[in-house]
Write an enzyme that holds these catalytic residues in place. Sequence first.
Site, PDB file in Angstrom:
ATOM      1  CB  SER A 143       8.556 -73.366   0.127  1.00 35.91           C
ATOM      2  OG  SER A 143       9.261 -73.108   1.321  1.00 35.91           O
ATOM      3  CG  ASP A 297       4.267 -74.821   6.600  1.00 39.10           C
ATOM      4  OD1 ASP A 297       5.406 -74.498   6.988  1.00 39.10           O
ATOM      5  OD2 ASP A 297       3.846 -74.574   5.454  1.00 39.10           O
ATOM      6  CG  HIS A 327       6.997 -76.314   4.435  1.00 43.86           C
ATOM      7  ND1 HIS A 327       6.398 -75.129   4.090  1.00 43.86           N
ATOM      8  CD2 HIS A 327       8.139 -76.391   3.701  1.00 43.86           C
ATOM      9  CE1 HIS A 327       7.152 -74.505   3.207  1.00 43.86           C
ATOM     10  NE2 HIS A 327       8.208 -75.248   2.949  1.00 43.86           N
TER      11      HIS A 327
END
Length: 357
Positions: A143, A297, A327
């Site tokens: 991320s 995501d 995610h």
Amino acid sequence: SEAAELLGLMHYMEGLRLITTVELVAPTSDENVTVTDTELSGVPVRLYLPKRPPGGLRRAVLFFHGGGWCLGDAGMHGYDLMSRRISNELNAVVVSVNYRLAPPHRFPAQFEDVYLVTKFFLQSKVLSQYGVDPARVCVAGDSAGGNLAAAVAQQLSEDPEVKTKLRAQVLIYPALQALDLDLPSYRDNAHKPLLPRALMVRFWSEYLSADPALRAAMASNRHVPPEAGPLLPLVDWSRWLPAAMRGAHTYRRPALGGTGLARRFPGLLDPRACPLLASEARLRRLPPAFVLTCEHDVLRDDGAMYAARLRAAGVPVTHHHAKDAFHGAMTFLAWPLELAVGHQLFNTCVDWLKENL
């Protein structure tokens, strides 16, 4: 967190950070790995050193955690478990970096911290101290940490002071650009856990500025500085996304905002914040990449476009797209937040590292 912020009790991110602190675990060594909290070049890190004999020089992984540049910690259970397993399964030194968070620290503080640690670690004397093979070092992150890993890899490739070259980069559902927040993945997954579009907008805005006007402009995708015009082809998803990810969506060029945006929010145009904005010449110098994206995501398309741009620049890329994942899925590795898909993604990543690092 929203209620506490509305009542003036605490900042929204401080409320979310309270949730992450519940996940913190002490640096506990086990029969396979010695774990310690220490500092490298003045930046706090959690260090994982394998106990079994190396049989030669070891690999090393510099890992940057996720959390939208505002949350997260190397000591969270999920990250601790990931780093511990990578160290054990690869017989590798793992340096998990606790960079500064927003607020109160904005871009480029987070990048500067992880870059400082990486550059320090890549010195010959430090590599030798930990018994690391200088030809087998990689950066990795998920991320926001994937964003930082990509940015570090780019910067290192141009730093004349760094003699050791990275062997690889591992980018796990990375956030890579903030110019177009209306990609198909942002549209398809606007309200899905664990990262709805509104939260990603909040993360980007908090990372880049204390000015709430940026968040409002990002929410309507009208935050693009006029100076960004020449860069928009680099984030043109109608060109860089596979047809399956474009789906039935129609490309709309982001609307340019008012003058002064680039001066007020320079991170919007800075590849250290938005690695997808790097030129092809810069990308050509990068090491082989593993890019993981998840179907459900908002950041799916960032990773897919970066994989396509890296390939176009001649960089070897493995793009693993998980159609059944969301995610953050890779951190779901232990009870009570354990999922089979988390283990699948983690094993895929580790298998790639075994072959490529």
